[in-house]
Enzyme design. Structure first.
Site, PDB file in Angstrom:
ATOM      1  NE  ARG A 342      -2.049   1.403   3.805  1.00  0.00           N
ATOM      2  CZ  ARG A 342      -2.498   1.514   4.821  1.00  0.00           C
ATOM      3  NH1 ARG A 342      -3.857   1.164   5.114  1.00  0.00           N
ATOM      4  NH2 ARG A 342      -2.121   1.620   5.960  1.00  0.00           N
ATOM      5  CD  GLU A 441      -8.654   3.275   3.521  1.00  0.00           C
ATOM      6  OE1 GLU A 441      -8.665   2.702   4.687  1.00  0.00           O
ATOM      7  OE2 GLU A 441      -7.679   3.762   3.083  1.00  0.00           O
ATOM      8  CG  ASP A 465      -9.626   4.668   7.714  1.00  0.00           C
ATOM      9  OD1 ASP A 465      -9.465   5.420   9.005  1.00  0.00           O
ATOM     10  OD2 ASP A 465      -8.501   4.672   7.323  1.00  0.00           O
ATOM     11  NE  ARG A 475      -8.543   3.573  12.607  1.00  0.00           N
ATOM     12  CZ  ARG A 475      -7.729   3.079  11.387  1.00  0.00           C
ATOM     13  NH1 ARG A 475      -8.057   3.509  10.203  1.00  0.00           N
ATOM     14  NH2 ARG A 475      -6.719   2.264  11.633  1.00  0.00           N
ATOM     15  CB  CYS A 512      -6.769  -5.370   4.224  1.00  0.00           C
ATOM     16  SG  CYS A 512      -6.941  -3.722   3.825  1.00  0.00           S
TER      17      CYS A 512
HETATM   18  C1  PEP Z   1      -8.375   0.212   7.153  1.00  0.00           C
HETATM   19  O1  PEP Z   1      -8.569   1.497   7.335  1.00  0.00           O
HETATM   20  O2  PEP Z   1      -9.274  -0.733   7.412  1.00  0.00           O
HETATM   21  C2  PEP Z   1      -7.021  -0.045   7.041  1.00  0.00           C
HETATM   22  C3  PEP Z   1      -6.754  -1.366   6.882  1.00  0.00           C
HETATM   23  O3  PEP Z   1      -5.956   1.050   7.003  1.00  0.00           O
HETATM   24  P1  PEP Z   1      -5.433   1.590   8.354  1.00  0.00           P
HETATM   25  O4  PEP Z   1      -6.008   0.664   9.458  1.00  0.00           O
HETATM   26  O5  PEP Z   1      -4.074   1.584   7.976  1.00  0.00           O
HETATM   27  O6  PEP Z   1      -6.102   2.715   8.305  1.00  0.00           O
HETATM   28 MG    MG Z   2      -7.381   2.895   6.604  1.00  0.00          MG
END
Ligand code: PEP
Ligand code: MG
Length: 590
Positions: A342, A441, A465, A475, A512
């Site tokens: 990513r 997201e 997200d 979050r 993910c």
């Molecule tokens: C998500 O937002 O679900 C993600 C995998 O990215 P991060 O947790 O790194 O923001």
């Molecule tokens: Mg994210």
């Protein structure tokens, strides 16, 4: 598990390293060297500066010794934690400030050093970022060493000579303390402060010692010599456990051992449902060294390589070459398995100490991820070139974070083409057919998923997200954590809409975010049509276990129910019911 009973006291914290242990507690005192301010005559100023220099040299030597021992016992990666300590000793701004105070205020070296180092540590500790807060612990660890050397004292805690196996309870446990311990005599750790990313937590996991952090006041409430039971799976420490509790935990340990054996059985088997549907099960990583855990936990590849940790951990921006090395190393370790890299997702809660961004009222809605990269073209260029170059050497794919619409995707892809052209001109090899995907997201990305899908090979749903943006629930905010509901009907429908848009264009869909690491929610995601789950490496065996006991027909029924249902609680209830029904052993003791 057991409720509080007479005589028993239960403290809860954050579970950071699994396992259950029981034994006597050793509670470490919070002894901090007492530092007195003393005025010194002008003629002694040079002497104070000399004392400071000598203490710094001595401290450096001690840290190098600890680093060598840790590297030998635990590996180079753990040893490198002490690089941050050595850097504190070389921080010219800090040391110049100490010398200035000694000279201008004519005070003793320990007072000047303590004043400046404490100010630095307090600033770091106040930052809303786990990584930077941990740097405050590093700072205090080094400060204590320097002060001990200036004052001619021994190290504040000596864990080398524990006489019998015990559970260590402490307000904080610095990496130096942790490194010294005699593994044979340490059964577990219970720490007042810290988070999952604290160095003590990292070391405990690597040493496989059960550990709990974030216990708040454990070191004040517990006493040396007390008998206790520490449950590193559930983040609970029970002092004076009753026979009933010990019996229950004996059962839990037996069940856990049996479960681990069962999970070991599935490691090299595919994640296929009872009616023959294959779910691609991959893992999330943060650095090339994590590739090992991907393989040992039986994942089929990496669905998310979060590259920002490479940036956060280094003292300056990693160069194209350094990034290329890291991506190539991960790709080579995993080959022929896929590695989805990513692109940089800085901002939100992830910042660089060496590249402070603007103060923002809403950082999660601000200058973050792809928005940052599209403006900071040099940084983006180096990363895209490094990823392209690594693609020559393994099964590399790439995805953009936080895409909120087509314009961003088109801009990023145009830059990608430009950098491909550069590499062609330079005769540098890369995979011209590198598969490019986007993280889904933001709710807007779901709404235009059809347009995005026409231009991409895969989607990866970032539920962490997606949930915060769709439900407008930060979050990071524990006060509204109860509103952060992965099974909210809106989230279920957003995932379904993403899958439908993707599949219409033969685009692959992965999840993910943390939802993909939860065995209870895996059947729902499979039922909604998600092709791949990318989980944290230790969660992979349990997810595989449940998938292998699931029928796709059951998963689809669950998804149909969820798509019709109006209540997050009811959807979650159904998910739990199905998971417990098909894989009861996963939930025993929890
Ligand atoms: C998500 O937002 O679900 C993600 C995998 O990215 P991060 O947790 O790194 O923001
Ligand atoms: Mg994210």
């Amino acid at each position: 598990m057991a409720e509080a009973q007479k005589g028993e006291s239960i403290l809860r914290g954050i579970a950071v390293s699994g396992g259950v242990c029981r034994g006597k507690l050793v509670v470490l005192d919070r002894v901090r060297p007492k530092v007195r301010k003393q005025e010194v005559p002008a003629s002694d100023v040079a002497n104070e500066i000399n004392r400071l220099e000598r203490a710094l040299v001595e401290t450096r030597q001690q840290i190098l010794d600890v680093q060598r021992k840790v590297s030998e016992r635990m590996g180079a990666q753990e040893g490198s934690i002490f690089d941050a300590h050595l850097l504190v000793l070389e921080d010219r701004t800090l040391l110049d400030e100490v010398v200035r105070i000694i000279q201008e205020e004519k005070v003793n070296a320990e007072h000047a050093f303590h004043t400046v180092a404490e100010r630095y540590a307090a600033t770091l500790a106040a930052i809303e970022d786990d990584y930077l807060r941990e740097r405050a612990t590093d700072m205090r660890d080094v400060t204590a060493r320097v002060l001990n050397n200036l004052l001619g004292l021994d190290a504040e805690v000596d864990l080398r000579h524990l006489k019998e196996p015990c559970i260590i309870v402490s307000h904080d446990l610095t990496p130096s303390n942790t490194a010294q311990l005699d593994r044979r005599n340490v059964l577990g750790f219970a720490i007042d402060v810290g988070s999952k990313t604290s160095h003590t937590a990292i070391m405990a996991r690597s040493l496989r010692i059960p550990a709990i952090v974030g216990l708040k006041e454990a070191s004040g409430k517990l006493h040396t010599g007390q008998y206790a039971l520490l449950d590193g799976f559930n983040g609970v420490i029970i002092a004076n456990p009753t026979d009933q509790t010990l019996f229950e935990y004996g059962e839990l340990i037996r069940k856990h051992v049996t479960l681990q054996d069962r999970l070991r059985d599935v490691l090299d088997k595919p994640a296929v449902t009872l009616d023959g549907h294959h779910v691609f099960l991959s893992a999330n990583i943060e650095q090339p060294a994590d590739a090992e855990a991907v393989k040992t936990n039986g994942a089929e590849g990496v669905g998310l390589f979060r590259t920002e940790y490479l940036f956060i951990k280094s003292e300056s921006l990693p160069t194209e070459e350094q990034q290329y090395e890291a991506y190539r190393e991960a790709a080579a370790a995993l080959k022929p398995m896929p590695l989805v890299i990513r692109t940089l997702d800085l901002g939100g809660d992830k910042f660089l100490a060496h590249l402070p961004g603007p103060a923002e009222i809403n950082p999660f809605m601000g200058w973050r991820a792809i928005r940052f990269c599209l403006q900071e073209r040099d940084i983006f260029r180096e990363q895209l070139r490094a990823i392209l170059r690594a693609s020559a050497d393994g099964n590399v794919k790439m995805m953009y974070p936080m895409i909120s619409g087509l314009t961003e995707l088109n801009q990023a892809n145009e830059l990608l083409e430009e950098y491909k052209k550069e590499l062609r001109t330079e005769n540098v090899p890369f995979n011209d057919a590198l598969e490019v995907g986007a993280m889904i997201e933001t709710p807007s990305a779901v709404m235009v998923a059809d347009s995005l899908a026409k231009r991409l090979k895969f989607f990866s749903i970032g539920t962490n997200d997606l949930i915060q943006y769709s439900l407008a629930v930060d979050r990071m905010n524990e006060r509204i954590a109860h509103l952060y509901e992965p099974t909210h009907p809106a989230i279920v429908r957003l995932i379904k809409a993403t899958v439908d848009a993707a599949h219409k264009h033969k685009v692959w869909v992965s999840v993910c975010g943390e939802m993909g690491s939860d065995p209870v929610l895996a059947p729902l995601l499979v039922g909604l049509g998600v092709d791949e789950l990318s989980a944290s490496p230790p969660s992979v065996p349990a997810i595989k276990f449940i998938i292998r006991r699931l029928k796709l027909t059951e998963a689809k029924e669950l998804a149909d129910f969820a798509l019709d249902c109006e209540s997050a609680v009811e959807i979650l209830g159904r998910c739990q019911e199905l998971a417990r029904q098909i894989a009861p052993s996963l939930f025993e003791g929890k």
